[in-house]
Structure formats: structure tokens, C-alpha cells
Design an enzyme around this catalytic site. Structure first.
Site, short mmCIF file in Angstrom:
data_model
loop_
_atom_site.label_atom_id
_atom_site.label_comp_id
_atom_site.label_asym_id
_atom_site.label_seq_id
_atom_site.Cartn_x
_atom_site.Cartn_y
_atom_site.Cartn_z
N LYS A 125 0.89 -1.01 0.50
CA LYS A 125 0.33 0.41 -0.04
C LYS A 125 0.82 1.03 0.24
O LYS A 125 0.34 2.02 -1.12
CB LYS A 125 -1.08 -0.03 1.35
N ASN A 148 -2.98 6.30 5.95
CA ASN A 148 -1.92 5.06 6.96
C ASN A 148 -1.07 5.48 6.41
O ASN A 148 -0.29 4.94 6.51
CB ASN A 148 -2.74 3.98 6.09
N HIS A 194 -4.29 -9.76 10.31
CA HIS A 194 -5.27 -8.86 11.44
C HIS A 194 -6.85 -9.68 11.49
O HIS A 194 -7.54 -9.43 11.93
CB HIS A 194 -5.50 -7.30 10.56
#
Length: 452
Positions: A125, A148, A194
Site C-alpha cells: 500500500k 495510513n 489482522h
């Protein structure tokens, strides 16, 4: 700053006063909202109060006075159990949203057609976000990058018709953004991650899918099963990205250090661009090219931007050379999946690894061990990693990063290979010996410079 005006004249509860939480509180106040903020850390509460933000223990608050709960993305929403503020908000019938949702509402209010690129995925990302922003900025566009990566989204300049927001989003942030609607949405890949916060891989993938499902144009990497299924389910415009031989229909393919259109037209040559080494970076580049082409960049601007891309610190960062030896800081590789990308990108590797091991260790990397000339073990994982390497890769127990760097540099200098590589790609968390992976990478960079 982007003032969040959609709660003007109303009172909101805010929990989580880290970097993005503090920026959110200031944005809401600038937009005319009354904020009552809370955090489990007294120091964070004190920092917020010093900046004029009203703070209190929300356990003692009357929740009927609040219009919403603004939650920091690091606070559990559903798993392993909802945070107590989430339960209080549900009991009061309040919406629970995050800072990206506030941005989306503001964009809808003041500049609904402004370009908004949102990037998600398990891996890659940050590099892809930075590359898209770099290509646009080098072409003279007004670009705001954050989310982020780096800057909190509400600390960026407000949406405007000629301003492009390039925003990295984690699954935690997407989960708090019900009205997410990018003009271009990117899904790079999905691998298990996650799951303690999302419960199952299907739930995690479903959150990622929301970003591209809601986009005017979706750009999706299709080299894993969940992402491919998501691409096939999109009813709107989608550009599929594949690393391999054949380009998907209407999409782009990356192979042999280049990016091609479906008709075979070469769109970019990545050879010689050190910051875009490896098949994973070929995918990142193909995605970025698809995005910026959709935003109007031409071939010359794209080529120039790719060549000048500086990369990101701690992500296969070339930090120095001594003669033929290349030194690479990949401290961000905190698990085997991340280290896989670095090992795939190089040969004759003098590999520095170790730290606080993740589940599974380095056994998944065994197919790449033939690329490793020697391994240099540091930190708490030394015994476990030595057992995995025994009889397969020569290794030295170095203990510390400084000893490993010296030993690797000396051995690499004696290698007959055309470009031996000293690679810090630990496949481990850093906190057994360092403050963070950034601290580990910074120390490696300094050690390399001290070798000169």
C-alpha cells in the site's frame, strides 16, 4: 487542514488521541463542532488539552448529548471484542465513524468531483500510494498524500476540483468509513492479516472489497483468489492487474521488468529503476500507471516519474554501495511474506535477519534459500532460525545488528558475484532490540555509512 463542518453546532465524542485522533479533534473544532475527547493514555489527554481540546472520561458522560462517536482506527470496533466506547455508542444509537468518513462527507459537501484516489491491500500500500503521488506531483499536479501513510487525512488541504488526494487506507479505516466513494479505488492483494481484528479472512476481504466496490473506477490486482473474486464481482469499471504472461482483458500485465497493455503495447520499462525491483514492485508500478493514466497523465510524464521515484525508507531502500556491494534496508519486512519480496528481487544475498519472530518463522522462505550466500542472525529468533537454516544455508550467529552488518559487508566484498547484496530483511518484529522497525532501519543505514 480540512475543517470538518458536517457536525457544526453539534457535540461529538471522540476516542483515541494519537496522531490522527488529535488531528481529527482539531479539524472538528475548526469546522464548528464541540468535541469531548478521551484516551486511555493520560499523556495523550494532556497533549490534547494543551491544544484547546475539551477532554473527559467518557464513561462519565451523558451519551444522549452526542451526535456521533468518532473512533481512532486502532481501537477495536468488532473483534476481539468491541471497545467499551463502541458499546456505549451502540446503546445510544449513535453512528461510529472515523476521520476518513469525515473527509468523505466534507468532499461530498464542497467538491464532490474532486479527484480522490484510495489505495488498500495487505501488502504494498505505502509504496503504491507514494508512487502514484510522485507521478502526479512530477507532472505538476496539486497532490495531497496521506491517510495510513504519513499525514492524517484531515491535516491535508481540503478537497478542490484541481487537487488530487492520494490516500492509503487500512482495513481499520475502511471499516469506519460507510460513505467511502473514491473516484479511483485500488485493491492490491489480500492475504491473511489482522484476523484478530476482523475475525475471518472472508470478513477481512469484505472490508477491503468495499473500497473498490464504491469507486468510480476500480484497479484490482488479481493474483490472489480473494482479490480476483472481488474484481469479478464489480459491476462498474475495473482495470485488472496481473503479474505474469498474459494481460487480462482490458487490463495491464507486468512481466520481465516492464508493464504492458492488453494489446501488447509496452507502457513502461522498469529495468534499472532500483526502487522498483522485484515482481511485487512491478505490480505496484502497473497499478500506479493504471491510476495516473485514468487521471490524464501521458507516457512521457509517466516514464519520467518512474525513473525519479525515490522509494520509501525501510522498504527495499538502497542505502549505500561499497565497490560492487549493494546495501539494502528492508527493515519494514517484519514477517516472512514481506521478506519473500526482497529475496525474490536479488541474488547472492548476504541476509541479515532475526528479531521477535512471527508465527511460522522463515520456513515459508525455503524455496528462496538458494539465493542466499550466507545468513547473519540477530535477536531473539536466532536459535529458531538457525534450526530452520541448518544444512540449507550457511549462517553465523551475530547477536547484534552492528556485528551482523560488519560480517556481511566483509563477506560480500569477497564475493565474485557482479552485485553482491547485503540485505537487512529481518522477517521479524523489531521490539526485542529496537524501538521500532524504523529505528532498526535507521541504525542499519548509519552502520552502512560508518563502513566508508
Amino acid at each position: 487542514m480540512t475543517p470538518a463542518t458536517t457536525f457544526a453546532g453539534r457535540t461529538v465524542a471522540l476516542f483515541g488521541l494519537g496522531g490522527s485522533g488529535l488531528a481529527t479533534a482539531l479539524s472538528l473544532q475548526a469546522g464548528g463542532a464541540r468535541v469531548l475527547a478521551c484516551d486511555d493514555n493520560p499523556d495523550s489527554m494532556a497533549r490534547a488539552a494543551a491544544q484547546g481540546i475539551a477532554t473527559a472520561d467518557l464513561r462519565d458522560a451523558d451519551w444522549s448529548h452526542f451526535a456521533a462517536l468518532i473512533l481512532a482506527p486502532g481501537v477495536p470496533l468488532t473483534h476481539p471484542a468491541p471497545h467499551w466506547t463502541v458499546e456505549r455508542a451502540h446503546a445510544a444509537g449513535l453512528p461510529i465513524i472515523g476521520d476518513v468518513e469525515l473527509f468523505c462527507r466534507e468532499r461530498a459537501l464542497i467538491a464532490p468531483q474532486s479527484p480522490f484516489v484510495a489505495i488498500t491491500g495487505t501488502n504494498g500500500k505505502s509504496t503504491t500510494t507514494a508512487l502514484i503521488a510522485h507521478l502526479l506531483a512530477q507532472a505538476g499536479r496539486d497532490v495531497q498524500m496521506g491517510g495510513n501513510i504519513g499525514t492524517a487525512i484531515l491535516s491535508l488541504a481540503p478537497p478542490a476540483p484541481d487537487r488530487v488526494h492520494v490516500i492509503e487506507l487500512s482495513s481499520f479505516q475502511i471499516d469506519l468509513t460507510p460513505s467511502l466513494n473514491p473516484s479511483v479505488g485500488v485493491l492490491l492483494n489480500i492475504t491473511p492479516d489482522h484476523l484478530d481484528r476482523h475475525g475471518t479472512l472472508d470478513l477481512y476481504a469484505g472490508i477491503k472489497a468495499r473500497l473498490v466496490m464504491a469507486s468510480d473506477l476500480a484497479v484490482v490486482g488479481i493474483d490472489d483468489t480473494p482479490s480476483r473474486a472481488i474484481a469479478d464481482a464489480i459491476t462498474g469499471s475495473v482495470v485488472r492487474i496481473h503479474v505474469g504472461d498474459a494481460a487480462p482483458e482490458g487490463g495491464l500485465v507486468a512481466r520481465d521488468g516492464a508493464v504492458f497493455a492488453a494489446d501488447g503495447t509496452r507502457l513502461a520499462d522498469l529495468s534499472g529503476i532500483g526502487t522498483l525491483r522485484g515482481a511485487h514492485n512491478w505490480q505496484n508500478a502497473a497499478v500506479a500507471i493504471a491510476v495516473v493514466r485514468a487521471l490524464g497523465l501521458g507516457p512521457e510524464a509517466i516514464a519520467a516519474g518512474l525513473k525519479s521515484f525515490p522509494g520509501l525508507p525501510h522498504r527495499m531502500e538502497e542505502v549505500g554501495r561499497r565497490g560492487r556491494v549493494l546495501f539494502v534496508n528492508d527493515s519494514k519486512a517484519t514477517n516472512a511474506d514481506s521478506t519473500d519480496k526482497a529475496l525474490t528481487a536479488f541474488h547472492d544475498i548476504h541476509w541479515i535477519l532475526g528479531g521477535k519472530a512471527k508465527a511460522g518463522g522463515i520456513e515459508p522462505l525455503a524455496p528462496l534459500f538458494d539465493r542466499v550466500a550466507h545468513a547473519y542472525l540477530i535477536g531473539a529468533a536466532t536459535d529458531d532460525f538457525a534450526a530452520t537454516l541448518e544444512g540449507r544455508v550457511p549462517y553465523t550467529r551475530c547477536g547484534t545488528l552492528d556485528a551482523a552488518t560488519r560480517a556481511a559487508a566483509e563477506a560480500a566484498a569477497l564475493s565474485p558475484a557482479p552485485e553482491p547484496v547485503v540485505l537487512l530483511s529481518p522477517a521479524c518484529a523489531s521490539y526485542d532490540q529496537f524501538k521500532s522497525f524504523e529505528d532498526r532501519g535507521d541504525q542499519f543505514r548509519a552502520l552502512v555509512k560508518s563502513l566508508d
